[in-house]
Design a protein around this motif. Sequence first.
Motif, PDB file in Angstrom:
ATOM      1  N   MET A   1       0.833  -1.204   0.000  1.00  0.00           N
ATOM      2  CA  MET A   1       0.000   0.000   0.000  1.00  0.00           C
ATOM      3  C   MET A   1       0.870   1.257   0.000  1.00  0.00           C
ATOM      4  SD  MET A   1      -3.017   1.099   2.658  1.00  0.00           S
ATOM      5  CE  MET A   1      -3.940  -0.395   2.293  1.00  0.00           C
ATOM      6  N   SER A   2       1.957   1.221   0.798  1.00  0.00           N
ATOM      7  CA  SER A   2       2.865   2.368   0.813  1.00  0.00           C
ATOM      8  C   SER A   2       3.437   2.605  -0.577  1.00  0.00           C
ATOM      9  CB  SER A   2       4.001   2.133   1.807  1.00  0.00           C
ATOM     10  OG  SER A   2       3.496   2.041   3.118  1.00  0.00           O
ATOM     11  N   ILE A   5       0.947   4.115  -2.986  1.00  0.00           N
ATOM     12  CA  ILE A   5       0.707   5.547  -2.735  1.00  0.00           C
ATOM     13  C   ILE A   5       1.893   6.377  -3.227  1.00  0.00           C
ATOM     14  CG2 ILE A   5       0.447   7.288  -0.917  1.00  0.00           C
ATOM     15  CD1 ILE A   5      -1.064   5.106   0.702  1.00  0.00           C
ATOM     16  N   ALA A  39       0.520  -6.976  -6.995  1.00  0.00           N
ATOM     17  CA  ALA A  39       0.851  -5.720  -6.328  1.00  0.00           C
ATOM     18  C   ALA A  39       1.978  -4.990  -7.060  1.00  0.00           C
ATOM     19  CB  ALA A  39       1.245  -5.997  -4.876  1.00  0.00           C
TER      20      ALA A  39
END
Length: 802
Positions: A1-2, A5, A39
């Motif tokens: 997720m980091s 972003i 991912a």
Amino acid sequence: MSAAILACSEVPRHRLAAFRTATSAYELRGASELPLDQAVRVVLARLGNFPSMLTQPEVRTARDALPIGLLAEELVESDRRTVLIGKEPTQLTDFQLDLWSRLRSGRRVAMAAPTSAGKSFVLERFLAASFEDPSPRSVVYLVPTRALITQVSRSIRVGLAGSQGRVAPPEVPTVPIEAASTPPARAVYVLTPERAQALLAAHPGFAADAVVVDEAHLVAEGARGVRLNTVLRDLIERKASIQLMFASPGVRNLDVFGRLLGVPDVQTLRSREPTVAQNFVLVRVDDPGAGGISLRLVGEDGSRLLVGELRLGRRTTTKIEKLANVAAALGRGTTNIVYTNGQSDAEEVALELVRRLGDRPLTPGRAELARVARESVHRDYALVGCAMAGVAFHYSNMPTQLRVAVEDAVAAGDVDYLVCTSTLLQGVNLPARNIFMFRPEKGQGIPLRGVDFWNLSGRAGRLLREFQGNIFLVDYDDWRTAPLAESRDAPLLPALDGGVVRTTRLLSTIAGPTGSAPDQAGFDAVFISLLGDYRDGTLPATLERISRDHGVDSRRVDAIQAAISTASGVIRLPQGVLRQSPDISAHRQQLLYDQLKEQASDDLRAAALVPKYPDNKNAYDSYCAVLEACHKTLLGLLERSRLHRFLALVCLWWMQGRSLPRIVQNQLDKDPGEDPRRVIRATLELVERDVRYQCVRLFTCYGAILAQVLGDLGYHSLAGRIPELPLYLEFGASDRTTISLMSLGISRPTATRLNGSAPSARMDVAAVLSWLASSPDAVSRLPPTALAEVRSAMLSIVPPSR
């Protein structure tokens, strides 16, 4: 997720962190427990780094498993960066897309980007696209060294042949077209500035539609930089609308190219975002006796994190031991580059690596590389044994065929340890997973710094093969410089401007012949360039620009103008003659002209000044006389020097086609007590530096001045009989068929082998291609490497698809 972003940020360090985080997580954990392949794909799509999606099969095929929202996001980003190249949809990075769009719209562009940013990919695809219609078009692709001609021309041929549809691909000449021949209507000329200058001199009416300048920062390097500038100015004068493309790894002031050439519409484009990440690891030898080492990873902020300690189990004291031991321990199982500071060191490290790695299987590729090394240099050449163990070295004096064979063996995986010198900095495309350095230098005693260090480091990590590359810096704290702390780019000072800034040296050069300082050729070239500006009335404008850009005061400008005005009355040679040898003193050229004119007092004496063809029985005596005159007058060597006699003999052998192994053996027989490796290296240097560079330089100057003398005296038919000895010397052949074969990218040994079965020794390129296409037996008997050369050359005649 980091990572997902951070990938949306425009801040370079955020984007690099996103790339590292996502790809490292995937490489550490895989996709067996979590869908990290998906991912990674999301992060790469947000970064616009679509080429890296092809690195791992799982990531390559993960798109269809993405949630619908993320799939839609990727499709939007992908569609925005997809262009049609030929008929193939191709996904580009943001940098590549920006570059592609500007080039396709006809813009002039100066670009700077890391080694792995994909500049060459876009340039080569753009060239292919520009030849999709059958209209006449000429492109000049300038490369800095002969070593790059084969690599670039081969890559361009493949790209052109694969994307032309119904239109026949253009020719890809790599040698100047003779004055008696007509340049092809559609061609991409891959040339050094020296060869481009010869092409322009032979064909005053030739005009290119576009020019690509590879490694454009070399415009700052002495006489070579001034020559490059002269060639570009000539091309612009011949066609004002010519499209200009400058490519360089790390130039801060990209607008310099437009200002230097007086073309204000050159757009600048840079990218600091590589498609592969690099890890810098400091390797400290803590226990030299037992080979104890520690490894520290350097953070983006310069911090150091201890990541491991190893005991190599052998003495690690000398530079050779440090490079060989560390590379052998940390590089197994992948491709490695070991950087050394000279040819002798390269061979030593390679031989030590062979000893460290032990017995390794002899693959067909390794056996073929060993065969090429044996047949192109000598059976005792150190590379023969190294190649059989999967180790190779690479430096500038090696024959072109062998350098290409080494590069191909690395690309194929047959060689996993490549030991190289600074040749790798000149655009040679050889990326690897790991790079090892210890006190690296560029030139004897000159530490590798700044842009060159980052350029070399950028070769760590192979796009489409891995996400990251590693640079191992051995005993970094003991280096004379700290390049990690230096900028990745630097302001560029063109050699012409630099010569004017150093006014005292320039004025000394303008006043008369000077000594033989290593950088003197650069000042000679600056003087000849400024003399040309004086003669065509543009000198005030040139000096005004340099004065404005670099703060040269009016007093120095006035002194330069006055000195050149005085020198112009002394130096009467036309500018076209001087420009053919810009790195030789204009005063010494004028002196040679005066001497030759005095000697040509009648028909017989004038005819005696014309060099003989290599097959003439008096060729040796003729070359002795020419080189003696050049050594004394142009180089200022002592009267008692007999170097000209030895060089005349080697030149004759070379032009007559004598093989390099025979020349090497001759030198070994002369020095039976010497170290064979040293003798072989010295012989390679003799052929590459003395014959193919220095003698080419001298015969070019002599020929141009003699032609002027004979023309001025009315001996025009004699002037037309001056043989093209510089061309024969550069190619090591004097018959047209062999030179035509070599101009297609075929090596000298292969061309010589083919010439033996050719129907004529006078075939031009078109006739050679036709013969190769209609004579499969002559080609099929060649060894694998030679056969690959011919197949690459024959891409020039691939029939249009139906």
